[in-house]
Design a protein around this motif. Structure first.
Motif, PDB file in Angstrom:
ATOM      1  N   ALA A  27       0.846  -1.202   0.000  1.00 51.25           N
ATOM      2  CA  ALA A  27       0.000   0.000   0.000  1.00 51.25           C
ATOM      3  C   ALA A  27       0.880   1.251   0.000  1.00 51.25           C
ATOM      4  O   ALA A  27       0.615   2.215  -0.737  1.00 51.25           O
ATOM      5  CB  ALA A  27      -0.922  -0.017   1.215  1.00 51.25           C
ATOM      6  N   ALA A  28       1.958   1.233   0.792  1.00 55.85           N
ATOM      7  CA  ALA A  28       2.860   2.404   0.854  1.00 55.85           C
ATOM      8  C   ALA A  28       3.539   2.619  -0.496  1.00 55.85           C
ATOM      9  O   ALA A  28       3.620   3.751  -0.999  1.00 55.85           O
ATOM     10  CB  ALA A  28       3.895   2.190   1.964  1.00 55.85           C
ATOM     11  N   ALA A  32       3.625   5.923  -2.977  1.00 57.53           N
ATOM     12  CA  ALA A  32       4.907   6.619  -3.176  1.00 57.53           C
ATOM     13  C   ALA A  32       5.366   6.581  -4.636  1.00 57.53           C
ATOM     14  O   ALA A  32       5.914   7.570  -5.144  1.00 57.53           O
ATOM     15  CB  ALA A  32       5.974   6.008  -2.266  1.00 57.53           C
ATOM     16  N   ALA A  33       5.124   5.463  -5.319  1.00 58.28           N
ATOM     17  CA  ALA A  33       5.672   5.301  -6.673  1.00 58.28           C
ATOM     18  C   ALA A  33       5.081   6.301  -7.665  1.00 58.28           C
ATOM     19  O   ALA A  33       5.685   6.582  -8.702  1.00 58.28           O
ATOM     20  CB  ALA A  33       5.440   3.869  -7.160  1.00 58.28           C
ATOM     21  N   TRP A  34       3.912   6.866  -7.362  1.00 60.57           N
ATOM     22  CA  TRP A  34       3.339   7.881  -8.256  1.00 60.57           C
ATOM     23  C   TRP A  34       4.049   9.219  -8.101  1.00 60.57           C
ATOM     24  O   TRP A  34       4.017  10.056  -8.996  1.00 60.57           O
ATOM     25  CB  TRP A  34       1.837   8.067  -7.989  1.00 60.57           C
ATOM     26  CG  TRP A  34       1.044   6.905  -8.488  1.00 60.57           C
ATOM     27  CD1 TRP A  34       0.496   5.914  -7.743  1.00 60.57           C
ATOM     28  CD2 TRP A  34       0.723   6.592  -9.856  1.00 60.57           C
ATOM     29  NE1 TRP A  34      -0.141   5.002  -8.552  1.00 60.57           N
ATOM     30  CE2 TRP A  34      -0.022   5.400  -9.853  1.00 60.57           C
ATOM     31  CE3 TRP A  34       0.995   7.205 -11.090  1.00 60.57           C
ATOM     32  CZ2 TRP A  34      -0.499   4.800 -11.016  1.00 60.57           C
ATOM     33  CZ3 TRP A  34       0.522   6.616 -12.253  1.00 60.57           C
ATOM     34  CH2 TRP A  34      -0.213   5.437 -12.209  1.00 60.57           C
ATOM     35  N   PHE A  35       4.679   9.439  -6.939  1.00 68.37           N
ATOM     36  CA  PHE A  35       5.313  10.741  -6.681  1.00 68.37           C
ATOM     37  C   PHE A  35       6.821  10.705  -6.903  1.00 68.37           C
ATOM     38  O   PHE A  35       7.422  11.695  -7.278  1.00 68.37           O
ATOM     39  CB  PHE A  35       4.999  11.194  -5.240  1.00 68.37           C
ATOM     40  CG  PHE A  35       3.523  11.380  -5.021  1.00 68.37           C
ATOM     41  CD1 PHE A  35       2.871  12.496  -5.532  1.00 68.37           C
ATOM     42  CD2 PHE A  35       2.771  10.420  -4.351  1.00 68.37           C
ATOM     43  CE1 PHE A  35       1.501  12.663  -5.366  1.00 68.37           C
ATOM     44  CE2 PHE A  35       1.399  10.573  -4.180  1.00 68.37           C
ATOM     45  CZ  PHE A  35       0.766  11.706  -4.684  1.00 68.37           C
ATOM     46  N   ILE A  36       7.438   9.536  -6.641  1.00 70.35           N
ATOM     47  CA  ILE A  36       8.900   9.437  -6.788  1.00 70.35           C
ATOM     48  C   ILE A  36       9.205   8.252  -7.708  1.00 70.35           C
ATOM     49  O   ILE A  36       9.158   7.096  -7.267  1.00 70.35           O
ATOM     50  CB  ILE A  36       9.579   9.189  -5.415  1.00 70.35           C
ATOM     51  CG1 ILE A  36       9.103  10.208  -4.398  1.00 70.35           C
ATOM     52  CG2 ILE A  36      11.100   9.222  -5.545  1.00 70.35           C
ATOM     53  CD1 ILE A  36       9.477   9.868  -2.971  1.00 70.35           C
ATOM     54  N   PRO A  37       9.524   8.518  -8.996  1.00 69.30           N
ATOM     55  CA  PRO A  37       9.921   7.395  -9.853  1.00 69.30           C
ATOM     56  C   PRO A  37      11.182   6.746  -9.293  1.00 69.30           C
ATOM     57  O   PRO A  37      12.120   7.457  -8.916  1.00 69.30           O
ATOM     58  CB  PRO A  37      10.201   8.048 -11.208  1.00 69.30           C
ATOM     59  CG  PRO A  37       9.658   9.432 -11.133  1.00 69.30           C
ATOM     60  CD  PRO A  37       9.591   9.806  -9.676  1.00 69.30           C
ATOM     61  N   SER A  38      11.197   5.426  -9.187  1.00 69.83           N
ATOM     62  CA  SER A  38      12.367   4.735  -8.613  1.00 69.83           C
ATOM     63  C   SER A  38      13.631   5.231  -9.309  1.00 69.83           C
ATOM     64  O   SER A  38      13.732   5.152 -10.538  1.00 69.83           O
ATOM     65  CB  SER A  38      12.257   3.230  -8.829  1.00 69.83           C
ATOM     66  OG  SER A  38      11.325   2.705  -7.961  1.00 69.83           O
ATOM     67  N   ILE A 233       3.230 -10.655  -4.415  1.00 66.74           N
ATOM     68  CA  ILE A 233       4.234 -10.256  -5.416  1.00 66.74           C
ATOM     69  C   ILE A 233       3.548  -9.680  -6.657  1.00 66.74           C
ATOM     70  O   ILE A 233       4.078  -8.769  -7.296  1.00 66.74           O
ATOM     71  CB  ILE A 233       5.217 -11.404  -5.757  1.00 66.74           C
ATOM     72  CG1 ILE A 233       6.372 -10.886  -6.622  1.00 66.74           C
ATOM     73  CG2 ILE A 233       4.524 -12.577  -6.423  1.00 66.74           C
ATOM     74  CD1 ILE A 233       7.189  -9.781  -6.005  1.00 66.74           C
ATOM     75  N   PHE A 234       2.355 -10.150  -6.954  1.00 66.29           N
ATOM     76  CA  PHE A 234       1.620  -9.542  -8.075  1.00 66.29           C
ATOM     77  C   PHE A 234       1.289  -8.078  -7.750  1.00 66.29           C
ATOM     78  O   PHE A 234       1.556  -7.176  -8.551  1.00 66.29           O
ATOM     79  CB  PHE A 234       0.342 -10.346  -8.368  1.00 66.29           C
ATOM     80  CG  PHE A 234      -0.547  -9.659  -9.363  1.00 66.29           C
ATOM     81  CD1 PHE A 234      -0.176  -9.550 -10.700  1.00 66.29           C
ATOM     82  CD2 PHE A 234      -1.762  -9.089  -8.963  1.00 66.29           C
ATOM     83  CE1 PHE A 234      -0.985  -8.888 -11.625  1.00 66.29           C
ATOM     84  CE2 PHE A 234      -2.571  -8.434  -9.881  1.00 66.29           C
ATOM     85  CZ  PHE A 234      -2.186  -8.326 -11.215  1.00 66.29           C
ATOM     86  N   LEU A 235       0.750  -7.844  -6.548  1.00 68.17           N
ATOM     87  CA  LEU A 235       0.366  -6.464  -6.200  1.00 68.17           C
ATOM     88  C   LEU A 235       1.589  -5.561  -6.065  1.00 68.17           C
ATOM     89  O   LEU A 235       1.548  -4.382  -6.431  1.00 68.17           O
ATOM     90  CB  LEU A 235      -0.447  -6.451  -4.899  1.00 68.17           C
ATOM     91  CG  LEU A 235      -1.836  -7.095  -4.989  1.00 68.17           C
ATOM     92  CD1 LEU A 235      -2.543  -7.024  -3.640  1.00 68.17           C
ATOM     93  CD2 LEU A 235      -2.687  -6.419  -6.068  1.00 68.17           C
ATOM     94  N   MET A 236       2.676  -6.108  -5.531  1.00 65.89           N
ATOM     95  CA  MET A 236       3.894  -5.303  -5.415  1.00 65.89           C
ATOM     96  C   MET A 236       4.394  -4.898  -6.810  1.00 65.89           C
ATOM     97  O   MET A 236       4.852  -3.770  -7.030  1.00 65.89           O
ATOM     98  CB  MET A 236       4.969  -6.086  -4.653  1.00 65.89           C
ATOM     99  CG  MET A 236       6.253  -5.335  -4.424  1.00 65.89           C
ATOM    100  SD  MET A 236       6.003  -3.757  -3.550  1.00 65.89           S
ATOM    101  CE  MET A 236       6.274  -4.237  -1.865  1.00 65.89           C
TER     102      MET A 236
END
Ligand code: NDP
Length: 271
Positions: A27-28, A32-38, A233-236
């Motif tokens: 969930a976190a 976060a991934a929408w705001f900070i591209p890895s 792992i699918f959701l991640m």
């Protein structure tokens, strides 16, 4: 008398608590991934401190998936049974590719600055360690994957899941190979980081076929294992890859005026 709410996924408290934490982590990451591209590859950034050569970064990040899996699998009472052993073999092939061959064959321009952030490795470690633990315990631990008798090998969920998983894995390896070949050996030797428009294969339809097939593969895996570890792992992967697919599509369009206008982001003909 009051008691803490208890989530009973499997009835084994240590396992259920770890699953709960794992889903909270998903969930976190989803937010976060929408705001900070890895920060690795085309989205690498010096803002996040130390970075590695991407070959080393990928290898380190994926290593706990293999190590934690082997460690916990070996302790399980059912570690010698056929279905757990089959999943062990599938796991080792998967991470043989992702954790060893993929980084080994990456085409990284010689002398280019490091582009795989320590932050990605650190957050990745948590994800891959949980991934290894949750699967290994479920496969071989007593009282967990109780449906893994030899009958499971004829179950439609297993058969459809394995078919989807391997079809998607082939597409994933093929798409990764197209990307790898976009840089010539001469460019690598001269240290030039070149980006080109990928052509052929599933790139005819979408910008991110590696991500599309990765998601299909994990969906197949979740079905074949019929486990919450598989759902994790699918959701991640969804949490990581959908925002990155959107950013990557935008990146290509901004950078290449001739970028094919009918190429979708992630899902052929749909999105
Ligand atoms: P990328 O497409 O960003 O990069 C893969 C490699 O190809 C890198 O070496 C990159 O170079 C190079 N490359 C990419 N695009 C171009 C281009 N246009 N021209 C030249 N070279 C290019 O993929 P990722 O690294 O994000 O992912 C790699 C694999 O890992 C995929 O199969 C993906 O599905 C999987 N993955 C799975 C995740 C999960 O949560 N399950 C999370 C992330 C990845 P450079 O590094 O210089 O950009």
């Amino acid at each position: 008398m009051s008691s803490l709410p208890h989530v009973a996924f499997t009835g084994q408290p240590a396992y259920d608590i770890t699953l709960t934490l794992a889903f909270a982590y998903v969930a976190a990451v989803s937010l976060a991934a929408w705001f900070i591209p890895s920060p690795y590859g085309r989205f690498a950034s010096q803002k996040f401190g130390l970075s590695f050569d991407p070959r080393l970064g990928w290898f380190l990040m994926e290593l706990p998936a293999t190590l934690s899996f082997l460690f916990f699998f070996a302790q399980g009472a059912r570690r010698s049974e056929p279905v757990p052993l089959l999943f062990l073999a599938m796991w080792l092939i998967h991470y043989g590719n992702r954790g060893f061959l993929f980084p080994l064959f990456m085409r990284v321009p010689r002398g280019s600055s490091a582009s795989f952030s320590l932050m990605v490795v650190a957050f990745g470690w948590l994800a891959t360690s949980l991934h290894g633990y949750l699967h290994a315990r479920f496969f071989s631990g007593e009282g967990l994957g109780t449906h893994y008798t030899t009958d499971w090998l004829c179950d439609p969920r297993f058969l459809c899941g394995v078919t989807l998983y391997y079809a998607a894995l082939i597409g994933n390896i093929h798409s990764d190979a197209i990307l790898r070949r976009l840089r010539t050996k001469e460019e690598i030797a001269s240290g030039t980081r070149v980006y080109r428009i990928p052509q052929g294969g599933l790139f005819r339809f979408v910008t991110n076929p590696s991500y599309f097939t990765e998601l299909l593969a994990w969906a197949g895996w979740a079905l074949a294992t019929w486990s919450l570890a598989g759902v994790y792992i699918f959701l991640m992967s969804v949490a990581n890859l959908i925002p990155r697919a959107v950013s990557t599509h935008r990146w290509y369009r901004e950078r290449f005026p001739e970028y094919p206008s009918d190429r979708r982001v992630l899902i052929p003909f749909v999105y």
